[in-house]
Design a protein around this motif. Sequence first.
Motif, PDB file in Angstrom:
ATOM      1  N   GLU A   2      -5.882  26.559 -12.592  1.00  0.00           N
ATOM      2  CA  GLU A   2      -6.672  25.663 -11.753  1.00  0.00           C
ATOM      3  C   GLU A   2      -6.352  25.931 -10.279  1.00  0.00           C
ATOM      4  O   GLU A   2      -5.274  26.458  -9.953  1.00  0.00           O
ATOM      5  N   HIS A   3      -7.276  25.521  -9.379  1.00  0.00           N
ATOM      6  CA  HIS A   3      -7.104  25.795  -7.958  1.00  0.00           C
ATOM      7  C   HIS A   3      -7.564  24.604  -7.125  1.00  0.00           C
ATOM      8  O   HIS A   3      -8.754  24.265  -7.125  1.00  0.00           O
ATOM      9  N   PRO A   4      -6.625  23.952  -6.397  1.00  0.00           N
ATOM     10  CA  PRO A   4      -7.008  22.865  -5.498  1.00  0.00           C
ATOM     11  C   PRO A   4      -7.521  23.422  -4.168  1.00  0.00           C
ATOM     12  O   PRO A   4      -6.740  23.906  -3.344  1.00  0.00           O
ATOM     13  N   PHE A   5      -8.837  23.373  -3.958  1.00  0.00           N
ATOM     14  CA  PHE A   5      -9.439  23.950  -2.759  1.00  0.00           C
ATOM     15  C   PHE A   5      -9.550  22.904  -1.659  1.00  0.00           C
ATOM     16  O   PHE A   5     -10.034  21.788  -1.876  1.00  0.00           O
ATOM     17  N   HIS A   6      -9.081  23.303  -0.474  1.00  0.00           N
ATOM     18  CA  HIS A   6      -9.094  22.434   0.706  1.00  0.00           C
ATOM     19  C   HIS A   6     -10.043  23.020   1.742  1.00  0.00           C
ATOM     20  O   HIS A   6     -10.064  24.229   1.983  1.00  0.00           O
ATOM     21  N   PHE A   7     -10.817  22.142   2.394  1.00  0.00           N
ATOM     22  CA  PHE A   7     -11.771  22.547   3.419  1.00  0.00           C
ATOM     23  C   PHE A   7     -11.329  21.977   4.761  1.00  0.00           C
ATOM     24  O   PHE A   7     -11.174  20.764   4.912  1.00  0.00           O
ATOM     25  N   HIS A   8     -11.123  22.852   5.733  1.00  0.00           N
ATOM     26  CA  HIS A   8     -10.754  22.420   7.069  1.00  0.00           C
ATOM     27  C   HIS A   8     -11.981  21.894   7.804  1.00  0.00           C
ATOM     28  O   HIS A   8     -13.092  22.373   7.612  1.00  0.00           O
ATOM     29  N   GLY A   9     -11.753  20.920   8.669  1.00  0.00           N
ATOM     30  CA  GLY A   9     -12.811  20.446   9.569  1.00  0.00           C
ATOM     31  C   GLY A   9     -13.882  19.600   8.933  1.00  0.00           C
ATOM     32  O   GLY A   9     -14.818  19.181   9.616  1.00  0.00           O
TER      33      GLY A   9
ATOM     34  N   LYS B 194       0.869  -1.187   0.000  1.00  0.00           N
ATOM     35  CA  LYS B 194       0.000   0.000   0.000  1.00  0.00           C
ATOM     36  C   LYS B 194       0.896   1.225   0.000  1.00  0.00           C
ATOM     37  O   LYS B 194       1.656   1.454   0.953  1.00  0.00           O
ATOM     38  N   LEU B 195       0.828   1.997  -1.058  1.00  0.00           N
ATOM     39  CA  LEU B 195       1.562   3.255  -1.155  1.00  0.00           C
ATOM     40  C   LEU B 195       0.633   4.392  -0.754  1.00  0.00           C
ATOM     41  O   LEU B 195      -0.442   4.557  -1.336  1.00  0.00           O
ATOM     42  N   ARG B 196       1.021   5.119   0.263  1.00  0.00           N
ATOM     43  CA  ARG B 196       0.264   6.297   0.694  1.00  0.00           C
ATOM     44  C   ARG B 196       0.955   7.513   0.089  1.00  0.00           C
ATOM     45  O   ARG B 196       2.050   7.902   0.519  1.00  0.00           O
ATOM     46  N   ILE B 197       0.314   8.111  -0.919  1.00  0.00           N
ATOM     47  CA  ILE B 197       0.931   9.164  -1.716  1.00  0.00           C
ATOM     48  C   ILE B 197       0.371  10.521  -1.282  1.00  0.00           C
ATOM     49  O   ILE B 197      -0.849  10.717  -1.260  1.00  0.00           O
ATOM     50  N   ILE B 198       1.263  11.444  -0.955  1.00  0.00           N
ATOM     51  CA  ILE B 198       0.895  12.763  -0.444  1.00  0.00           C
ATOM     52  C   ILE B 198       1.570  13.820  -1.304  1.00  0.00           C
ATOM     53  O   ILE B 198       2.787  13.760  -1.514  1.00  0.00           O
ATOM     54  N   ASN B 199       0.807  14.786  -1.791  1.00  0.00           N
ATOM     55  CA  ASN B 199       1.403  15.924  -2.495  1.00  0.00           C
ATOM     56  C   ASN B 199       1.497  17.093  -1.520  1.00  0.00           C
ATOM     57  O   ASN B 199       0.500  17.745  -1.207  1.00  0.00           O
ATOM     58  N   ALA B 200       2.701  17.353  -1.038  1.00  0.00           N
ATOM     59  CA  ALA B 200       2.942  18.421  -0.063  1.00  0.00           C
ATOM     60  C   ALA B 200       3.586  19.637  -0.716  1.00  0.00           C
ATOM     61  O   ALA B 200       4.340  20.374  -0.073  1.00  0.00           O
ATOM     62  N   SER B 201       3.282  19.869  -1.981  1.00  0.00           N
ATOM     63  CA  SER B 201       3.899  20.965  -2.736  1.00  0.00           C
ATOM     64  C   SER B 201       3.335  22.326  -2.352  1.00  0.00           C
ATOM     65  O   SER B 201       2.280  22.444  -1.728  1.00  0.00           O
ATOM     66  N   ALA B 202       4.055  23.360  -2.788  1.00  0.00           N
ATOM     67  CA  ALA B 202       3.553  24.721  -2.700  1.00  0.00           C
ATOM     68  C   ALA B 202       2.746  25.098  -3.940  1.00  0.00           C
ATOM     69  O   ALA B 202       1.820  25.903  -3.860  1.00  0.00           O
ATOM     70  N   PHE B 203       3.083  24.485  -5.078  1.00  0.00           N
ATOM     71  CA  PHE B 203       2.499  24.943  -6.342  1.00  0.00           C
ATOM     72  C   PHE B 203       2.186  23.815  -7.323  1.00  0.00           C
ATOM     73  O   PHE B 203       1.183  23.864  -8.026  1.00  0.00           O
ATOM     74  N   ALA B 204       3.022  22.794  -7.380  1.00  0.00           N
ATOM     75  CA  ALA B 204       2.990  21.847  -8.492  1.00  0.00           C
ATOM     76  C   ALA B 204       2.057  20.669  -8.255  1.00  0.00           C
ATOM     77  O   ALA B 204       2.089  20.029  -7.204  1.00  0.00           O
ATOM     78  N   ALA B 205       1.246  20.381  -9.267  1.00  0.00           N
ATOM     79  CA  ALA B 205       0.534  19.114  -9.355  1.00  0.00           C
ATOM     80  C   ALA B 205       1.444  18.098 -10.035  1.00  0.00           C
ATOM     81  O   ALA B 205       2.332  18.466 -10.823  1.00  0.00           O
ATOM     82  N   PHE B 206       1.242  16.833  -9.731  1.00  0.00           N
ATOM     83  CA  PHE B 206       2.062  15.773 -10.299  1.00  0.00           C
ATOM     84  C   PHE B 206       1.191  14.714 -10.971  1.00  0.00           C
ATOM     85  O   PHE B 206       0.004  14.572 -10.657  1.00  0.00           O
TER      86      PHE B 206
ATOM     87  N   GLN C 269      -3.518  16.933  -1.963  1.00  0.00           N
ATOM     88  CA  GLN C 269      -4.317  15.724  -2.123  1.00  0.00           C
ATOM     89  C   GLN C 269      -3.524  14.492  -1.702  1.00  0.00           C
ATOM     90  O   GLN C 269      -2.298  14.501  -1.671  1.00  0.00           O
ATOM     91  N   ARG C 270      -4.265  13.416  -1.375  1.00  0.00           N
ATOM     92  CA  ARG C 270      -3.639  12.157  -0.989  1.00  0.00           C
ATOM     93  C   ARG C 270      -4.421  10.991  -1.587  1.00  0.00           C
ATOM     94  O   ARG C 270      -5.651  11.039  -1.700  1.00  0.00           O
ATOM     95  N   TYR C 271      -3.698   9.953  -1.954  1.00  0.00           N
ATOM     96  CA  TYR C 271      -4.286   8.702  -2.421  1.00  0.00           C
ATOM     97  C   TYR C 271      -3.522   7.535  -1.804  1.00  0.00           C
ATOM     98  O   TYR C 271      -2.302   7.617  -1.609  1.00  0.00           O
TER      99      TYR C 271
END
Length: 531
Positions: free
Chosen positions: A385-392, A183-195, A228-230
């Motif tokens: 494009e804009h990745p929007f994150h919602f807290h809580g 199981k690979l837990r993939i996390i994008n912790a970037s400031a700007f870049a999508a992968f 995002q994470r998968y």
Amino acid sequence: MFLINGQFPGPLIECNKGDTLVINVKNELDEDTTIHSHGMFQRGTPWYDGVPGQTQCGIPSKSSFTYKFKVEQSGTYWYHSHSRTQYIEGIVGPLIIHEPNDPYKNECDEEIIVLLQDWYHTDAKTLLATFLSPDSQGNEPLPDNGLINGHNSFNCSSAPEGSDCVSNAPLAQFKFVKGKKYKLRIINASAFAAFIFSIDGHSMDVVEVEGMITKRHTVHRLPINVAQRYSVIVTADQPIDQYFMRAEMETACFPTQSDVLNPLIKAVVTYDTYKCSTDQAPSSTAWSDDVENCVDLKASDLKPYKDQKIPNPTKTFTLEIDFRPDENGVVLAYINNSSYKIDTDNPTIIKVYNGVKQFAPDQNVFMIEKNEIVDIVLINTDGGEHPFHFHGHTFWCLGSGESGTQPDYNSLNTKDPIQRDTATVPANGWIVIRFVSNNAGVWGFHCHIEWHVASGLVAQFVTQPDQIKRLNPPDEWKTLCPNSFNSNNSSNSSKGSKGPKSYKSLNGSNGFTNSPNNSHNEKSKKFKKPF
């Protein structure tokens, strides 16, 4: 760089669903900081969400603070500083919550964390100062490199003269055992870049999206935007050899192109009985599947593992995104014509405790007074494009559309949508998301591109303010803002944002306001027809 416990990326934090998580932070920086546990609901503990200006004042230099909260969810998360641009400089790490009843638990032999990042060779504060000046014309700083678990190499011929550059730095290494499943837990912790993430020769079964367990969906190349994470299951079923792991930056999303950036970030997967020298690069070939740039993995391909009943909405907010120069020629971000201004000395949650009921326009506050089923319609008038994150919260992704389309409720998926906490609104496009507002607190809703946060692309949802005031925050948290609490807990409308002195609505309406023109707070007249 900033380090956590002397290391980068920061140490793994992991626990089980149902545990109480205690994170002790000792700030040895020469500036204040905060830690946000990205994706954690913080139900009953909204003051531990770690957002300056919204849920706390900063932890002062050479001081300590403890975050302590009950974990009622499971999945792949991460933690990072939410102060200024600190997480770009290294204050970041994985946060994994194990699910005892994970239906895929017995189908994996081992878990592997894969932390993806873009990387800058210039100090983030310097980059931010340039970005928030007329000189940038609103073009975001481009990364110089990318990292997988903190590793990558760089072509030193592209380094500035006088740089301390090491050629052929080692890539991140991963070991596979023939026949095992990972199981690979993939996390994008970037400031700007999508992968776009892949492993040569190995298909991947998506089984989790940001805490939501999904039915298997097989992919070769996986788009993953900022924050995002998968989780994917990979079987080591290929010939014993070495293979490249690839994280390809989606440079099509960049405003300009870099002359020094190699957008293909690599790591090496080696089968344990491979006999050749590990100094030899893999000869594996990349997957050739075509993946659309600058949008999420197709939502219709992701299905929840268990059936859900999606409730009907009781409230709708329409938020329109725009970028334009201010009176000084600095390009700022706007939500419904209002650019967010952080108020670090008097966070929103303290204003609520002090009885404030109306907020300055530049606080971008949207109020939900009781349990509601809420739709957010995000209209993007910007060419990025804009990745929007919602807290809580997590939210259901009901639908999205590209440039030239309009949101249409008749076309939304209310049968089996995926649920997550970060979704991408396409360039000049839209998304519709739905959530249950049953978590009292002050919750940020923002694009997770760090440069856009700094330029004002931030909103706040104040949910159930009366219930917030019944919660009892710890004294240690209160001491972070020693001058903000009113002794009589009465309204303190003369303090706060560096915007207007009075928090009275500029259009004369009662209740919370988000901007002088809050016609988009409820169902917008402009987009009413498609609904």
